[in-house]
Write a protein that holds these residues in place. Structure first.
Motif, PDB file in Angstrom:
ATOM      1  N   ARG A   1       7.383  16.099 -10.540  1.00 22.59           N
ATOM      2  CA  ARG A   1       8.271  15.732  -9.433  1.00 22.59           C
ATOM      3  C   ARG A   1       9.450  16.695  -9.365  1.00 22.59           C
ATOM      4  NH1 ARG A   1       4.391  13.582  -8.519  1.00 22.59           N
ATOM      5  NH2 ARG A   1       4.623  15.161  -6.894  1.00 22.59           N
ATOM      6  N   ASN A   2       9.939  16.944  -8.124  1.00 27.83           N
ATOM      7  CA  ASN A   2      11.072  17.833  -7.871  1.00 27.83           C
ATOM      8  C   ASN A   2      12.163  17.098  -7.103  1.00 27.83           C
ATOM      9  OD1 ASN A   2       9.806  20.261  -8.933  1.00 27.83           O
ATOM     10  ND2 ASN A   2       8.481  20.192  -7.117  1.00 27.83           N
ATOM     11  N   LEU A   3      13.334  17.671  -7.068  1.00 23.79           N
ATOM     12  CA  LEU A   3      14.463  17.111  -6.337  1.00 23.79           C
ATOM     13  C   LEU A   3      14.067  16.851  -4.878  1.00 23.79           C
ATOM     14  CD1 LEU A   3      17.523  16.430  -6.079  1.00 23.79           C
ATOM     15  CD2 LEU A   3      17.899  18.848  -5.543  1.00 23.79           C
ATOM     16  N   GLY A   4      14.311  15.635  -4.419  1.00 22.67           N
ATOM     17  CA  GLY A   4      14.050  15.278  -3.030  1.00 22.67           C
ATOM     18  C   GLY A   4      12.659  14.753  -2.747  1.00 22.67           C
ATOM     19  N   ASP A   5      11.735  14.838  -3.720  1.00 29.62           N
ATOM     20  CA  ASP A   5      10.411  14.250  -3.503  1.00 29.62           C
ATOM     21  C   ASP A   5      10.553  12.741  -3.250  1.00 29.62           C
ATOM     22  OD1 ASP A   5       9.228  16.673  -3.888  1.00 29.62           O
ATOM     23  OD2 ASP A   5       8.286  16.186  -5.816  1.00 29.62           O
ATOM     24  N   ASN A   6       9.741  12.228  -2.318  1.00 27.82           N
ATOM     25  CA  ASN A   6       9.861  10.806  -1.975  1.00 27.82           C
ATOM     26  C   ASN A   6       8.536  10.084  -2.141  1.00 27.82           C
ATOM     27  OD1 ASN A   6       8.581  11.952   0.304  1.00 27.82           O
ATOM     28  ND2 ASN A   6       9.384  10.350   1.653  1.00 27.82           N
ATOM     29  N   ALA A   7       8.628   8.781  -2.424  1.00 27.65           N
ATOM     30  CA  ALA A   7       7.466   7.894  -2.548  1.00 27.65           C
ATOM     31  C   ALA A   7       7.705   6.677  -1.672  1.00 27.65           C
ATOM     32  CB  ALA A   7       7.251   7.484  -4.001  1.00 27.65           C
ATOM     33  N   ILE A   8       6.734   6.343  -0.798  1.00 30.47           N
ATOM     34  CA  ILE A   8       6.862   5.235   0.154  1.00 30.47           C
ATOM     35  C   ILE A   8       5.759   4.217  -0.108  1.00 30.47           C
ATOM     36  CG2 ILE A   8       6.736   4.575   2.595  1.00 30.47           C
ATOM     37  CD1 ILE A   8       7.842   7.321   3.306  1.00 30.47           C
ATOM     38  N   ILE A   9       6.149   2.941  -0.195  1.00 30.35           N
ATOM     39  CA  ILE A   9       5.185   1.842  -0.299  1.00 30.35           C
ATOM     40  C   ILE A   9       5.502   0.830   0.787  1.00 30.35           C
ATOM     41  CG2 ILE A   9       6.493   0.491  -2.006  1.00 30.35           C
ATOM     42  CD1 ILE A   9       3.765  -0.171  -3.315  1.00 30.35           C
ATOM     43  N   GLU A  10       4.446   0.319   1.442  1.00 33.12           N
ATOM     44  CA  GLU A  10       4.614  -0.541   2.617  1.00 33.12           C
ATOM     45  C   GLU A  10       3.972  -1.899   2.374  1.00 33.12           C
ATOM     46  OE1 GLU A  10       4.420   3.054   5.945  1.00 33.12           O
ATOM     47  OE2 GLU A  10       2.564   2.065   5.284  1.00 33.12           O
ATOM     48  N   SER A  11       4.623  -2.932   2.894  1.00 31.53           N
ATOM     49  CA  SER A  11       4.146  -4.302   2.740  1.00 31.53           C
ATOM     50  C   SER A  11       2.989  -4.587   3.688  1.00 31.53           C
ATOM     51  CB  SER A  11       5.287  -5.275   3.048  1.00 31.53           C
ATOM     52  OG  SER A  11       5.524  -5.325   4.449  1.00 31.53           O
ATOM     53  N   PRO A  12       2.358  -5.764   3.552  1.00 31.60           N
ATOM     54  CA  PRO A  12       1.458  -6.230   4.606  1.00 31.60           C
ATOM     55  C   PRO A  12       2.222  -6.382   5.926  1.00 31.60           C
ATOM     56  CG  PRO A  12       1.233  -7.568   2.623  1.00 31.60           C
ATOM     57  CD  PRO A  12       2.439  -6.709   2.421  1.00 31.60           C
TER      58      PRO A  12
ATOM     59  N   ILE B   1      13.526   8.099  -3.694  1.00 32.92           N
ATOM     60  CA  ILE B   1      13.704   9.552  -3.603  1.00 32.92           C
ATOM     61  C   ILE B   1      14.157  10.075  -4.968  1.00 32.92           C
ATOM     62  CG2 ILE B   1      14.963  11.413  -2.447  1.00 32.92           C
ATOM     63  CD1 ILE B   1      15.212   9.567  -0.032  1.00 32.92           C
ATOM     64  N   ARG B   2      13.530  11.136  -5.439  1.00 30.34           N
ATOM     65  CA  ARG B   2      13.804  11.672  -6.762  1.00 30.34           C
ATOM     66  C   ARG B   2      15.115  12.440  -6.809  1.00 30.34           C
ATOM     67  NH1 ARG B   2      13.578  16.479 -10.570  1.00 30.34           N
ATOM     68  NH2 ARG B   2      12.236  15.839 -12.295  1.00 30.34           N
ATOM     69  N   GLY B   3      15.890  12.227  -7.889  1.00 33.31           N
ATOM     70  CA  GLY B   3      17.127  12.966  -8.076  1.00 33.31           C
ATOM     71  C   GLY B   3      16.875  14.326  -8.709  1.00 33.31           C
TER      72      GLY B   3
ATOM     73  N   VAL C   1       0.846  -1.190   0.000  1.00 36.29           N
ATOM     74  CA  VAL C   1       0.000   0.000   0.000  1.00 36.29           C
ATOM     75  C   VAL C   1       0.883   1.243   0.000  1.00 36.29           C
ATOM     76  CG1 VAL C   1      -1.769   1.286   1.245  1.00 36.29           C
ATOM     77  CG2 VAL C   1      -1.820  -1.213   1.251  1.00 36.29           C
ATOM     78  N   ASN C   2       0.566   2.201  -0.855  1.00 37.07           N
ATOM     79  CA  ASN C   2       1.277   3.476  -0.860  1.00 37.07           C
ATOM     80  C   ASN C   2       0.953   4.264   0.409  1.00 37.07           C
ATOM     81  OD1 ASN C   2       2.844   4.043  -3.431  1.00 37.07           O
ATOM     82  ND2 ASN C   2       0.906   3.334  -4.304  1.00 37.07           N
ATOM     83  N   ASN C   3       2.005   4.809   1.015  1.00 41.82           N
ATOM     84  CA  ASN C   3       1.822   5.657   2.187  1.00 41.82           C
ATOM     85  C   ASN C   3       1.096   6.932   1.776  1.00 41.82           C
ATOM     86  OD1 ASN C   3       2.616   7.786   4.227  1.00 41.82           O
ATOM     87  ND2 ASN C   3       3.551   6.006   5.177  1.00 41.82           N
ATOM     88  N   VAL C   4       0.174   7.386   2.590  1.00 38.05           N
ATOM     89  CA  VAL C   4      -0.629   8.545   2.203  1.00 38.05           C
ATOM     90  C   VAL C   4      -0.346   9.775   3.063  1.00 38.05           C
ATOM     91  CG1 VAL C   4      -2.509   7.156   1.273  1.00 38.05           C
ATOM     92  CG2 VAL C   4      -2.533   7.773   3.690  1.00 38.05           C
ATOM     93  N   THR C   5       0.583   9.668   4.010  1.00 37.03           N
ATOM     94  CA  THR C   5       0.807  10.799   4.920  1.00 37.03           C
ATOM     95  C   THR C   5       2.241  11.303   4.944  1.00 37.03           C
ATOM     96  OG1 THR C   5       1.155   9.253   6.769  1.00 37.03           O
ATOM     97  CG2 THR C   5      -1.083  10.112   6.444  1.00 37.03           C
ATOM     98  N   ASN C   6       3.215  10.450   4.673  1.00 39.98           N
ATOM     99  CA  ASN C   6       4.611  10.825   4.902  1.00 39.98           C
ATOM    100  C   ASN C   6       5.439  10.894   3.630  1.00 39.98           C
ATOM    101  OD1 ASN C   6       4.212  10.888   7.760  1.00 39.98           O
ATOM    102  ND2 ASN C   6       4.352   8.650   7.781  1.00 39.98           N
ATOM    103  N   ASP C   7       4.804  11.029   2.478  1.00 42.70           N
ATOM    104  CA  ASP C   7       5.572  11.124   1.233  1.00 42.70           C
ATOM    105  C   ASP C   7       4.908  12.113   0.289  1.00 42.70           C
ATOM    106  OD1 ASP C   7       3.356   9.695   0.453  1.00 42.70           O
ATOM    107  OD2 ASP C   7       4.459   7.998  -0.374  1.00 42.70           O
TER     108      ASP C   7
END
Length: 594
Positions: A418-429, A500-502, A374-380
């Protein structure tokens, strides 16, 4: 409600005159017909009463009396006839005991066969839902919609089963979560009322498939007023198009019901289904439940009786009456149950609350779906995406998945906005294990402006975050590589991938073939890696700060869950884990250096 004949015995010990009275009471509508048949009053013990037979066509030649008369000894083995005796009735002068006065107090001793308000008492119960609902009733006061009985495929695409758990033609119960259902709507179905004097094993099969599952809760309702205890829960984070079976050990002498509650998720792709519900006296270790599979015609391997009642063995009816005096209830070895018996339920800690995968191997190729990631919806700042084939930007990202040209993977798209430093988080079960496990995954890091790919483990509640591995973006190779990490924690945990985006769009990272396997990483197998080439990687070369694992197969990792039944914790030698168990991540055996 059972569409079958059931037989009852009661021991009577009274010297006074008596009558048997049957009273039928009408329910809420016309579907409430009761019937009785084959009434026998026989001198002697109920233990010696012959087994009855249904619908025999052999005419009776008995000389026994019926219709409130003292039955004489008979000699045939056929159905009881209403023919009156041809011999002279035995008179009381032949008795060796004095004639009883009418003032003799009447004493009736009743054996505890089926307590009031109980449907199934000390008998095996099994229900495949093929003939009917086996006495399961939809709750009419505490829910929003009903469970439905179905065979074949559900009406919505990409959710629910395509057939029952053991054949292509049978029925199952399921919740239909299409309109007008809303988020959080619940459907409750309740079993008949059970009571047992010994421990019993509950087993059932469930199907949880859909991108927007809610929850499936299994509870036990004990006694009157009811005490509710949760036996098991599926929290909707893992979607697999398969049937799986669960066992739970129950130990209560009070009456109880099994309650299944389905809760609707955020949209129509949230159908849950249940099938093959069994309640069997004895230990779950000895219980047999159907083999789990999908759309196979192989019949179940169970030995349980279908349609939730154990029919007494059918033999020829012997109406011969014993010549001995009645045996009273002193032959009982178990005490009569009372409603004041304390209710005690022993639930095996198979799947702890809040855990999705417990002591089972897990593998995900992302070919069918996101496997509960599931994609994190609060911290990325943005999300991971599921993709097959080439990414949309040139000179970055993979051209295919890690093991074939047609499969799927997860990746971050680093193009605008997307910009430098933007992050995407996905979490397992959520995982929990009582033994060490090996995490393995494959990654792709190709582009002139990569940022970072971090792999963390989130342990316990509140979460403690530890880093397992990191790619810092300095080396770009258009290939898939695979990593292993040994994990040794008895607390619940999740695997967290953070991209994390370069500095520009050429910074796509991708992951594939995520597996969590019981045991050490030494024995774990990671899929063969490839990158649009038929040449295999050297098995001992070091690339991107990691040693490529031994190549053992070119077969793609399957998303199929283990075909074995869930681990039952009564077989474990370790005690039930407390939430205060310290979390330890062991990196000593890691095969990569970074």
């Amino acid at each position: 409600m059972i569409n079958s004949r059931l037989y009852i015995k009661r021991q009577l010990s009274t010297h006074d005159k008596f009558k048997i009275v049957f009273e039928g009471i009408r329910g809420s509508n016309y579907q409430g017909d009761y019937a009785i048949d084959d009434v026998y009053v026989s001198p002697g013990s109920c233990a010696a009463t012959p087994t009855t037979q249904v619908q025999t066509t052999t005419p009776s030649t008995t000389t026994s009396t019926v219709l409130k008369t003292t039955t004489l000894p008979v000699t045939t083995t056929t159905r009881v006839s209403t023919a009156m005796p041809t011999t002279t009735p035995v008179v009381t002068t032949k008795l060796t005991t004095p004639t009883l006065a009418t003032t003799t107090p009447a004493v009736v001793t009743v054996l505890p066969s089926v307590p009031p308000g109980v449907d199934i008492y000390n008998q095996n119960f099994s229900c495949t839902f093929d003939a009917d609902q086996c006495g399961f009733v939809n709750n009419v006061t505490n829910d929003d919609f009903d469970w439905s009985r179905k065979n074949g495929r559900t009406i919505s695409a990409n959710t629910g089963p395509s057939s029952d758990s053991t054949s292509a033609t049978g029925y199952y119960m399921y919740i239909e979560t299409s309109l007008p259902r809303n988020l959080g709507d619940n459907a409750i179905i309740e079993s008949p009322v059970f009571q047992f004097t010994v421990p019993v094993c509950l087993s059932f099969c469930y199907h949880a498939y859909g991108a927007h599952l809610g929850e499936l809760r299994v509870r036990i309702s004990i006694g009157e007023p009811a005490s509710i205890q949760q036996l098991w829960k599926h929290n909707g984070t893992v979607s697999v198009n398969k049937w799986f079976c669960i066992k739970r050990q129950l130990s209560t002498h009070d009456k109880f019901k099994i309650v299944f509650e389905g809760i609707r998720g955020s949209n129509y792709q949230g159908d849950y289904a249940i099938d093959d519900v069994y309640v069997s006296p004895g230990s779950c270790a000895a219980a047999t439940i159907p083999t789990t599979h999908v759309q196979t015609t192989t019949p179940p391997t169970t030995t349980s009786t279908i349609l939730k009642t154990t029919t007494p063995p059918v033999t020829k009816l012997t109406t011969a009456m014993p010549t001995t005096t009645s045996t009273v209830t002193t032959k009982l070895t178990t005490p009569r149950l009372t409603t004041t018996t304390p209710a005690v339920v022993t639930v095996l800690p198979s799947v702890p609350p809040g855990v999705d995968i417990y002591n089972q191997n897990f593998s995900c190729t992302f070919d069918a779906d996101q496997c509960g990631f599931v994609n994190n919806v609060t911290n990325d700042d943005f999300d991971w995406s599921r993709k097959n084939g080439r990414t949309i930007s040139a000179n970055t990202g993979p051209s295919s998945d890690s093991t074939s040209a047609t499969g799927y993977y997860m990746y971050i798209e680093t193009s605008l906005p997307r910009n430098l430093g933007d992050n995407a988080i996905i979490e397992s079960p959520v995982f929990q294990f009582t033994v060490p496990v090996c995490l393995s995954f494959c990654y792709h890091a190709y582009g002139g402006h990569l940022g970072e790919l971090r792999v963390n483990i989130s342990i316990g509640e509140p979460a403690s975050i530890q880093q397992l591995w990191k790619h810092n973006g300095t080396v770009s190779v258009n290939k898939w590589f695979c990593i292993e990490r040994q994990i040794s924690t008895h607390d619940k945990f999740q695997i967290v991938f953070e991209g994390i985006r370069g500095s520009n769009y050429q910074g796509d990272y991708a992951i594939d073939n995520v597996a969590v396997s019981l045991g050490g990483c030494v024995s774990a197998t990671v899929p063969t890696t490839q990158a649009q080439t038929t040449t295999s990687l050297p098995v001992t070369s070091t690339v991107l700060k990691t040693t490529t694992l031994p190549v053992t197969t070119t077969t793609r990792v399957s998303t199929a869950m283990p075909t074995t039944t869930p681990v039952v914790t009564t077989k474990l030698t370790t005690p039930t884990l407390a939430t205060t168990t310290p979390a330890v991540v062991d990196n000593k055996n890691n095969k990569s250096n970074y």
